[in-house]
Write a protein that holds these residues in place. Structure first.
Motif, short mmCIF file in Angstrom:
data_model
loop_
_atom_site.label_atom_id
_atom_site.label_comp_id
_atom_site.label_asym_id
_atom_site.label_seq_id
_atom_site.Cartn_x
_atom_site.Cartn_y
_atom_site.Cartn_z
N LEU A 47 0.79 -1.65 -0.03
CA LEU A 47 -0.23 -0.17 0.16
C LEU A 47 1.00 0.93 0.18
O LEU A 47 1.88 1.17 0.67
CB LEU A 47 -0.46 -0.10 0.92
CG LEU A 47 -1.62 0.58 1.42
CD1 LEU A 47 -2.50 1.32 -0.07
CD2 LEU A 47 -2.35 0.94 2.79
N SER A 48 1.07 2.01 -0.92
CA SER A 48 1.47 3.14 -1.17
C SER A 48 0.98 4.38 -0.14
O SER A 48 0.91 4.33 0.93
CB SER A 48 1.03 4.45 -1.93
OG SER A 48 -0.30 4.93 -1.68
N THR A 50 0.73 7.37 0.92
CA THR A 50 0.28 8.60 1.12
C THR A 50 -1.34 7.84 1.02
O THR A 50 -1.43 8.58 1.61
CB THR A 50 0.03 8.88 -0.46
OG1 THR A 50 0.92 9.58 -1.28
CG2 THR A 50 -0.83 10.51 -0.73
N THR A 51 -1.71 6.58 0.72
CA THR A 51 -3.13 6.30 0.77
C THR A 51 -3.30 6.23 2.29
O THR A 51 -3.85 6.14 2.51
CB THR A 51 -3.04 4.72 -0.09
OG1 THR A 51 -2.89 4.85 -1.50
CG2 THR A 51 -4.69 4.60 0.30
#
Length: 109
Positions: A47-48, A50-51
């Motif tokens: 998962l990035s 930012t997310t």
């Protein structure tokens, strides 16, 4: 004093709304740590960042929103705030409940 059937139905709907609001707040509070752990694990699985930050900030924002929503619920009988007066009643006087406030100050609502 007898309560009309329409009032009973209105009270039941209002109390079920209060219970939903309270359960939402409790679920947010109890799920706080598992949500954080799940987001951290998701970051390790790809998962990035930012997310992940968006998900954590959304969780942080939901908790005060649910708290305020619960505090602003109105009593179905008197239409006064049900739990909001507890802040000043508990810390600044000997008053223990909203109903006691109303008995001592009949003009307050």
């Amino acid at each position: 004093m007898e309560i009309a059937q329409g009032d009973i139905e209105r009270y039941e709907v209002a109390w079920s709304d209060y219970i939903r609001r309270r359960r939402l707040l409790l679920g947010l509070a109890v799920g706080y740590t598992p949500w954080g752990v799940a987001v951290v694990l998701a970051m390790r699985l790809g998962l990035s960042e930012t997310t992940a930050y968006v998900l954590i900030i959304a969780w942080f924002a939901m908790f005060p929103a649910a708290s305020i929503r619960l505090l602003l619920w109105r009593c179905p009988r008197c239409r006064g705030y049900f739990s909001f007066p507890g802040w000043y009643a508990k810390y600044f006087s000997n008053v223990r409940s909203v109903w006691t406030i109303k008995e001592r100050n009949p003009g307050s609502a």
